[in-house]
Motif scaffolding. Sequence first.
Motif, PDB file in Angstrom:
ATOM      1  N   VAL A  40      18.043  -3.666  35.917  1.00 36.86           N
ATOM      2  CA  VAL A  40      17.869  -2.270  35.507  1.00 36.86           C
ATOM      3  C   VAL A  40      18.026  -2.176  33.996  1.00 36.86           C
ATOM      4  CG1 VAL A  40      18.865   0.057  35.568  1.00 36.86           C
ATOM      5  CG2 VAL A  40      18.658  -1.265  37.685  1.00 36.86           C
TER       6      VAL A  40
ATOM      7  N   TYR B 285      23.728   3.651  41.009  1.00 36.53           N
ATOM      8  CA  TYR B 285      22.745   4.208  40.074  1.00 36.53           C
ATOM      9  C   TYR B 285      21.384   4.354  40.754  1.00 36.53           C
ATOM     10  CZ  TYR B 285      19.774   4.820  35.982  1.00 36.53           C
ATOM     11  OH  TYR B 285      18.866   5.309  35.075  1.00 36.53           O
ATOM     12  N   ASP B 286      20.817   5.542  40.684  1.00 36.52           N
ATOM     13  CA  ASP B 286      19.499   5.790  41.275  1.00 36.52           C
ATOM     14  C   ASP B 286      18.588   6.528  40.297  1.00 36.52           C
ATOM     15  OD1 ASP B 286      20.687   8.270  41.265  1.00 36.52           O
ATOM     16  OD2 ASP B 286      20.390   8.694  43.397  1.00 36.52           O
ATOM     17  N   GLY B 287      18.902   6.403  39.006  1.00 32.86           N
ATOM     18  CA  GLY B 287      18.097   7.056  37.980  1.00 32.86           C
ATOM     19  C   GLY B 287      16.905   6.214  37.568  1.00 32.86           C
ATOM     20  N   GLU B 288      16.268   6.618  36.483  1.00 36.88           N
ATOM     21  CA  GLU B 288      15.066   5.944  35.990  1.00 36.88           C
ATOM     22  C   GLU B 288      15.392   4.537  35.506  1.00 36.88           C
ATOM     23  OE1 GLU B 288      11.424   6.765  32.780  1.00 36.88           O
ATOM     24  OE2 GLU B 288      13.167   8.094  32.858  1.00 36.88           O
ATOM     25  N   ASN B 289      14.461   3.624  35.743  1.00 38.42           N
ATOM     26  CA  ASN B 289      14.602   2.232  35.326  1.00 38.42           C
ATOM     27  C   ASN B 289      13.426   1.887  34.419  1.00 38.42           C
ATOM     28  OD1 ASN B 289      14.952  -0.508  35.054  1.00 38.42           O
ATOM     29  ND2 ASN B 289      14.898  -0.983  37.239  1.00 38.42           N
ATOM     30  N   TRP B 290      13.729   1.454  33.182  1.00 39.30           N
ATOM     31  CA  TRP B 290      12.675   1.140  32.218  1.00 39.30           C
ATOM     32  C   TRP B 290      12.197  -0.311  32.311  1.00 39.30           C
ATOM     33  CZ3 TRP B 290      13.305   3.649  26.692  1.00 39.30           C
ATOM     34  CH2 TRP B 290      13.001   5.011  26.781  1.00 39.30           C
TER      35      TRP B 290
ATOM     36  N   PRO C 202      17.106   4.037  30.462  1.00 34.64           N
ATOM     37  CA  PRO C 202      16.341   4.752  29.436  1.00 34.64           C
ATOM     38  C   PRO C 202      17.237   5.040  28.237  1.00 34.64           C
ATOM     39  CG  PRO C 202      16.042   5.751  31.601  1.00 34.64           C
ATOM     40  CD  PRO C 202      17.153   4.765  31.733  1.00 34.64           C
TER      41      PRO C 202
ATOM     42  N   TYR D 178      13.125  -1.251  24.619  1.00 39.19           N
ATOM     43  CA  TYR D 178      12.405  -1.767  25.780  1.00 39.19           C
ATOM     44  C   TYR D 178      12.646  -3.248  26.077  1.00 39.19           C
ATOM     45  CZ  TYR D 178       9.923   2.605  24.991  1.00 39.19           C
ATOM     46  OH  TYR D 178       9.623   3.929  24.797  1.00 39.19           O
TER      47      TYR D 178
ATOM     48  N   GLN E  70      19.692   7.890  28.337  1.00 37.48           N
ATOM     49  CA  GLN E  70      20.809   7.815  29.275  1.00 37.48           C
ATOM     50  C   GLN E  70      21.951   6.938  28.780  1.00 37.48           C
ATOM     51  OE1 GLN E  70      21.121   9.565  32.225  1.00 37.48           O
ATOM     52  NE2 GLN E  70      19.331  10.607  31.377  1.00 37.48           N
TER      53      GLN E  70
ATOM     54  N   ARG F 291       8.636  -0.313  31.638  1.00 33.59           N
ATOM     55  CA  ARG F 291       8.236   0.570  30.530  1.00 33.59           C
ATOM     56  C   ARG F 291       8.074  -0.249  29.250  1.00 33.59           C
ATOM     57  NH1 ARG F 291       9.711   6.131  29.870  1.00 33.59           N
ATOM     58  NH2 ARG F 291       8.497   6.948  28.120  1.00 33.59           N
TER      59      ARG F 291
END
Length: 233
Positions: free
Chosen positions: A166, A222-227, A169, A13, A172, A230
């Motif tokens: 970005v 890139y359009d995936g999850e961004n931590w 995760p 993280y 990924q 988090r």
Amino acid sequence: MRILFCNIAWMDYYKGIVPGKDEPKNGGSYVKDTKDAHEKYNFKPEHLKLMGFLEGEYCLGFVETKSTSVGKRNQLNIEKIEGCCDLKGDTEVDDVLVVYCALYPDSFDKETYVVGWYKHATVYRRYEKLEFDTEASDNERSDNESAADEKYIQLYNVIALKEDCVLLPRSQRRKTFWRVPRKKKGVAFGFGQSNVWFARGEDDNKYLSDFLDRLENQIETYDGENWIDRYAE
């Protein structure tokens, strides 16, 4: 495109060390000896008012530069960034894509992967520093602690707006298309012994050019999850 690759310790993280949940790994002798890493806050946004920047949330990035024999940290040679050869006398350079990479934990082959990036970043030749309060309150302070003990100094040599940052995760990261090479027999480009790689010479190396084109496109699309928001639970 101005691009800089930075090798840092592996964390999930990068919001500070959380014992047993998020601790730095594969960061060299300093991390091994101290169980600490200056890059532990690389993806922890801070609300800042800094001269020369719009007020807002920023990430402060750290990458360790080599030290001299007398223990002084070397400068980051920003003039080696592609297109910046005329900046030998400058203290910073703007609009750089900074790609943070780390050795995958328990890797047998020094597998290095992208963990995240800053777009449109400012990169400094020498470390900047900011002072922050810790989260400890007056009620939590022991008799032997003072207010000064509740401050920490954050060193950084890269800064970017939170919206341009970005953090991938963990699930990924260990993908072939996020792997970054290290120079070795049969591999003509990639990280060497330094923690920074300037990825120069793509005009003379088709393999490097193809690698950079592919990676830059992956980052841009890139359009995936961004931590980035988090935290360790």
